[in-house]
Scaffold this active site. Structure first.
Site, mmCIF file in Angstrom:
data_model
loop_
_atom_site.group_PDB
_atom_site.id
_atom_site.type_symbol
_atom_site.label_atom_id
_atom_site.label_comp_id
_atom_site.label_asym_id
_atom_site.label_seq_id
_atom_site.Cartn_x
_atom_site.Cartn_y
_atom_site.Cartn_z
ATOM 1 N N PRO A 223 -2.352 2.816 -3.429
ATOM 2 C CA PRO A 223 -3.517 1.982 -3.119
ATOM 3 C C PRO A 223 -3.541 0.703 -3.956
ATOM 4 O O PRO A 223 -4.225 -0.254 -3.601
ATOM 5 C CB PRO A 223 -4.693 2.884 -3.477
ATOM 6 C CG PRO A 223 -4.159 4.265 -3.500
ATOM 7 C CD PRO A 223 -2.725 4.141 -3.920
ATOM 8 N N GLU B 266 -2.446 13.134 -8.423
ATOM 9 C CA GLU B 266 -3.205 11.954 -8.888
ATOM 10 C C GLU B 266 -2.350 10.701 -8.846
ATOM 11 O O GLU B 266 -2.841 9.581 -8.976
ATOM 12 C CB GLU B 266 -3.716 12.187 -10.321
ATOM 13 C CG GLU B 266 -4.670 13.359 -10.460
ATOM 14 C CD GLU B 266 -5.763 13.321 -9.386
ATOM 15 O OE1 GLU B 266 -5.867 14.311 -8.630
ATOM 16 O OE2 GLU B 266 -6.435 12.274 -9.266
ATOM 17 N N ARG C 243 10.475 -1.117 14.470
ATOM 18 C CA ARG C 243 10.226 -1.759 15.767
ATOM 19 C C ARG C 243 10.797 -3.171 15.815
ATOM 20 O O ARG C 243 11.040 -3.713 16.888
ATOM 21 C CB ARG C 243 8.719 -1.860 16.029
ATOM 22 C CG ARG C 243 7.986 -0.543 16.234
ATOM 23 C CD ARG C 243 6.485 -0.784 16.289
ATOM 24 N NE ARG C 243 6.158 -1.792 17.306
ATOM 25 C CZ ARG C 243 6.185 -1.563 18.626
ATOM 26 N NH1 ARG C 243 6.515 -0.376 19.050
ATOM 27 N NH2 ARG C 243 5.892 -2.515 19.498
ATOM 28 N N ASP D 268 3.546 -8.198 20.893
ATOM 29 C CA ASP D 268 2.707 -7.312 20.077
ATOM 30 C C ASP D 268 1.607 -8.089 19.356
ATOM 31 O O ASP D 268 1.787 -9.252 19.009
ATOM 32 C CB ASP D 268 3.569 -6.655 18.976
ATOM 33 C CG ASP D 268 4.137 -5.319 19.451
ATOM 34 O OD1 ASP D 268 4.956 -4.740 18.726
ATOM 35 O OD2 ASP D 268 3.758 -4.907 20.555
HETATM 36 C C1 4FV Z 1 -1.850 5.035 -0.456
HETATM 37 C C2 4FV Z 1 -2.491 4.013 0.264
HETATM 38 C C3 4FV Z 1 -2.512 6.218 -1.043
HETATM 39 C C4 4FV Z 1 -2.899 7.888 -3.848
HETATM 40 C C5 4FV Z 1 -2.639 9.069 -4.716
HETATM 41 C C6 4FV Z 1 -1.223 9.195 -2.823
HETATM 42 C C7 4FV Z 1 -2.309 8.204 -2.513
HETATM 43 C C8 4FV Z 1 -1.713 9.982 -3.987
HETATM 44 N N1 4FV Z 1 -0.552 4.742 -0.539
HETATM 45 N N2 4FV Z 1 -1.505 3.118 0.649
HETATM 46 N N3 4FV Z 1 -3.776 3.885 0.589
HETATM 47 N N4 4FV Z 1 -1.745 7.003 -1.857
HETATM 48 O O1 4FV Z 1 -3.704 6.449 -0.826
HETATM 49 O O2 4FV Z 1 -0.369 3.575 0.148
HETATM 50 O O3 4FV Z 1 -0.621 10.278 -4.820
#
Ligand code: 4FV
Length: 243
Positions: free
Chosen positions: A90, A117, A155, A170
């Site tokens: 994230p 985590e 794609r 697209d």
């Molecule tokens: C995520 C996202 C995501 C966070 C902790 C995996 C999670 C767990 N990855 N974009 N949104 N990853 O939420 O790419 O390990």
């Protein structure tokens, strides 16, 4: 041909997501070479432990760095040095069609999927060349983001999507949302398909679709208009529709 390696503790999730449709056919046709690695295969203890308690305490577990380092060394030895090592999280740069275009033009990239985590910070510091997020929400793992990245990039590999013109058409390819699509029956639930689409008048159909895409983008994603590749007619149409 695009080469992709995926590091995960749930290889079946990735394999299942790549088995169907255009991506599945692209793998069979050899346009896409995806190898999925189980991180547990790169542990040295008999229980194949991939996580441990967080230093400093706190909830949950953290993924250990050693399996990632061992796996990446094996990939370098077997498949050559990748052009990019991408950590899905994230905290990453927001993934977009531009990102998909950039990755599809690379020869080889590796995707690191986290669970729990998160992953020990030294993986991000030493191994990752970039970090990507598919959106501001917390998933239980990086596998779904990895599948999204693979699908969007695949794609754009020539020949993967049968008719390349549909890729050009697209959404986001020109930075606009897509125009509405219709198929038979011409009337359904008392709702008619727009006459112009039944007219066979291709120039008129193209104009209707461009204006429908502009209108939808203006209503739902006006932010996209600033970067969309618009021609004079489209800019004129937007000016008129605003007035
Ligand atoms: C995520 C996202 C995501 C966070 C902790 C995996 C999670 C767990 N990855 N974009 N949104 N990853 O939420 O790419 O390990």
């Amino acid at each position: 041909m695009l080469k992709i390696d995926v590091l995960t503790i749930f290889p079946r999730m990735i394999e299942a997501g790549l088995a169907e449709g255009v991506v599945g056919r692209a793998r069979t046709a050899g346009l896409l070479d995806v190898v999925v690695h189980n991180l547990r295969d790169f542990t040295t203890d008999k229980h194949h432990v991939v996580d441990d308690v967080p230093f400093g305490g706190g909830p949950g577990m953290v993924m250990k760095p050693e399996p990632f380092f061992a796996a990446l060394s094996a990939i370098r030895a077997q498949r050559g040095a990748p052009d990019a090592v991408i950590l899905l999280s994230p905290a990453g740069e927001r993934f977009s069609q531009d990102g998909a275009r950039r990755l599809s033009a690379l020869g080889h990239f590796v995707l690191l999927c986290g669970r729990y985590e998160g992953i020990d910070e030294r993986v991000r510091e030493v191994l990752a060349t970039e970090e990507l997020s598919i959106g501001d929400y917390v998933l239980s793992g990086g596998e779904i983001p990895a599948l999204a990245v693979i699908d969007a990039a695949a794609r754009l590999v020539p020949g993967v999507v049968g008719d390349d013109s549909s890729v050009e058409a697209d959404s986001f390819t020109r930075g606009l949302l897509d125009y509405p699509h219709y198929t038979r029956p011409a009337e359904f639930e008392g709702r008619q398909v727009p006459e112009v689409l039944l007219s066979g008048h291709h120039a008129e159909i193209r104009r209707w679709r461009r204006e429908a895409a502009l209108q939808r983008t203006q209503q739902r994603r006006p932010d996209l208009l600033a970067t969309a590749a618009l021609d004079a007619h489209e800019r004129e149409w937007l000016k008129r529709s605003k007035s």
